[in-house]
Design a protein around this motif. Sequence first.
Motif, short mmCIF file in Angstrom:
data_model
loop_
_atom_site.label_atom_id
_atom_site.label_comp_id
_atom_site.label_asym_id
_atom_site.label_seq_id
_atom_site.Cartn_x
_atom_site.Cartn_y
_atom_site.Cartn_z
N ILE A 1 12.17 -9.80 0.61
CA ILE A 1 11.69 -9.66 1.99
C ILE A 1 12.13 -8.29 2.51
CG2 ILE A 1 11.67 -10.64 4.30
CD1 ILE A 1 10.46 -12.44 2.12
N ALA A 2 11.18 -7.52 3.03
CA ALA A 2 11.46 -6.14 3.44
C ALA A 2 10.91 -5.87 4.83
CB ALA A 2 10.86 -5.17 2.43
N ILE A 3 11.43 -4.81 5.44
CA ILE A 3 10.85 -4.30 6.69
C ILE A 3 9.98 -3.11 6.32
CG2 ILE A 3 12.81 -2.77 7.22
CD1 ILE A 3 12.35 -3.58 10.21
N ALA A 4 8.79 -3.04 6.92
CA ALA A 4 7.82 -2.01 6.55
C ALA A 4 7.35 -1.24 7.77
CB ALA A 4 6.62 -2.67 5.85
N TRP A 5 6.91 0.00 7.53
CA TRP A 5 6.36 0.85 8.58
C TRP A 5 5.43 1.87 7.94
CZ3 TRP A 5 11.17 1.00 6.52
CH2 TRP A 5 11.61 2.21 5.97
N ARG A 6 4.61 2.52 8.75
CA ARG A 6 3.69 3.54 8.24
C ARG A 6 4.47 4.80 7.85
NH1 ARG A 6 0.78 5.40 12.44
NH2 ARG A 6 2.00 4.13 13.90
N PRO B 1 0.83 -1.21 0.00
CA PRO B 1 0.00 0.00 0.00
C PRO B 1 0.86 1.26 0.00
CG PRO B 1 -0.81 -1.58 1.63
CD PRO B 1 0.50 -2.11 1.13
N ASP B 2 0.36 2.32 -0.63
CA ASP B 2 1.12 3.57 -0.74
C ASP B 2 1.43 4.19 0.62
OD1 ASP B 2 1.13 3.38 -3.49
OD2 ASP B 2 -0.65 4.64 -3.75
N SER B 3 0.61 3.88 1.62
CA SER B 3 0.79 4.49 2.93
C SER B 3 1.86 3.78 3.78
CB SER B 3 -0.53 4.53 3.70
OG SER B 3 -1.17 3.28 3.64
N LEU B 4 2.47 2.73 3.22
CA LEU B 4 3.56 2.04 3.92
C LEU B 4 4.88 2.31 3.21
CD1 LEU B 4 2.10 -1.50 4.76
CD2 LEU B 4 2.28 0.49 6.26
N ALA B 5 5.93 2.46 3.99
CA ALA B 5 7.30 2.55 3.47
C ALA B 5 8.00 1.22 3.73
CB ALA B 5 8.05 3.69 4.14
N THR B 6 8.91 0.85 2.83
CA THR B 6 9.62 -0.42 3.00
C THR B 6 11.12 -0.23 2.72
OG1 THR B 6 9.33 -1.11 0.68
CG2 THR B 6 7.61 -1.76 2.27
N GLU B 7 11.90 -1.14 3.26
CA GLU B 7 13.33 -1.19 2.94
C GLU B 7 13.73 -2.66 2.80
OE1 GLU B 7 17.60 0.67 4.39
OE2 GLU B 7 15.69 1.51 5.08
N HIS B 8 14.39 -2.96 1.70
CA HIS B 8 14.78 -4.35 1.40
C HIS B 8 15.72 -4.89 2.47
CE1 HIS B 8 16.30 -7.82 -0.83
NE2 HIS B 8 17.52 -7.40 -0.54
N LEU B 9 15.49 -6.17 2.83
CA LEU B 9 16.37 -6.85 3.77
C LEU B 9 17.12 -8.00 3.11
CD1 LEU B 9 14.14 -7.06 6.99
CD2 LEU B 9 15.95 -5.41 6.48
N ILE B 10 16.38 -8.99 2.58
CA ILE B 10 17.01 -10.16 1.97
C ILE B 10 16.18 -10.64 0.79
CG2 ILE B 10 18.11 -11.00 4.09
CD1 ILE B 10 15.77 -13.04 4.32
N ASN B 11 16.82 -11.40 -0.09
CA ASN B 11 16.11 -12.19 -1.09
C ASN B 11 16.14 -13.64 -0.63
OD1 ASN B 11 15.44 -10.23 -3.10
ND2 ASN B 11 17.60 -10.13 -3.66
N SER B 12 14.99 -14.30 -0.66
CA SER B 12 14.92 -15.69 -0.22
C SER B 12 14.21 -16.52 -1.27
CB SER B 12 14.16 -15.78 1.11
OG SER B 12 14.25 -17.07 1.66
N GLN B 13 14.78 -17.69 -1.57
CA GLN B 13 14.23 -18.54 -2.63
C GLN B 13 13.08 -19.40 -2.12
OE1 GLN B 13 17.00 -21.21 -4.53
NE2 GLN B 13 15.75 -21.39 -6.36
N MET B 14 12.02 -19.46 -2.91
CA MET B 14 10.91 -20.36 -2.64
C MET B 14 11.16 -21.65 -3.43
SD MET B 14 7.98 -20.50 -0.96
CE MET B 14 7.28 -18.86 -0.79
N VAL B 15 11.07 -22.78 -2.73
CA VAL B 15 11.35 -24.08 -3.36
C VAL B 15 10.22 -25.06 -3.07
CG1 VAL B 15 13.86 -23.82 -3.25
CG2 VAL B 15 12.64 -24.85 -1.32
N ALA B 16 10.10 -26.07 -3.90
CA ALA B 16 9.20 -27.18 -3.61
C ALA B 16 9.82 -28.01 -2.50
CB ALA B 16 8.97 -28.02 -4.86
N VAL B 17 8.99 -28.50 -1.58
CA VAL B 17 9.49 -29.27 -0.44
C VAL B 17 8.73 -30.59 -0.36
CG1 VAL B 17 9.88 -29.31 2.06
CG2 VAL B 17 10.08 -27.16 0.80
#
Length: 290
Positions: A264-269, A152-168
């Motif tokens: 994956i990011a950290i977000a805040w208002r 949403p536009d009302s949230l700010a974010t900052e990138h933390l990590i890239n994580s791979q999605m895999v079949a398990v």
Amino acid sequence: MDVRQLTYFVKLAETGNFTRAAEQLHIAQPALSIAIKKLESQLELPLFHRNDRKVMLTHEGSILLEHARLILQQMEDANIAMAELRGLEKGEVRLGLPSMLGSYFFPEILMGFKSQYPNLKLTIVEAGTQSIRKMLLNGELDLGIIHNADVPDSLATEHLINSQMVAVVGEGNPLAQQKTISFSDFFQHELVMFKQGYFHREFIDDVCHHHQFTPQIAFETNLLPMILKIVRNDFAITALLEMVTQHEQGLSAITFQQPVYLDIAIAWRKNGYLSVADRAFMEFVKQHCQ
């Protein structure tokens, strides 16, 4: 309108019951009824539909609720800021975490932060990305760890990590011998999935929508230990962040032929107040991720 009236109004809207709202506000029920009627009289608008068991917001009440929550949150932010300036606030971080990251990536970060800042309180809420976004917007959380997509536009974010999605799959499953798997092969199997609202499920739903697959969801739960046990016992397969299989025995990770990486990011208002504790936590997490 005053802050007390808005506080009463929000609590009644959340509980839908005069008795429960009065108990949680620690006031007499007649006092609450009078305060709400006075507010409606001042606004010259009905805010609630009333019946014997439950009260429900009118259209006008729903609009006021959005503004009331924002006003009360800003008042709380102002109180925290003033308390910090007086040196009276030890500080608290209210953090929303998805299940997988909360189980496998963040425990060391949280313990390290607490070791460095022993007087700060950490309140952790486990929830899916969609719920975390809503709780941030409602002021229930200060910070949230989310999938950095469709924010949403009302949230700010900052990138933390890239994580791979895999079949398990379980290590005894014939698929465990494969190094990669196509989406079409994956969706031919029965699946155990998180419920909607988690980035794990958003990924599955997006792939199905894009490729017009119909998933065979045999189990649906938000309990990660249950998902792992179902997969280990070969009752279904799933898709999880690769970090899960790096910490859990009896599971095999299979890369998708079209590799999937989540931001994956950290977000805040954007318009919310970040306390000294919140800012200290953000810096600690970013340093750890670097």
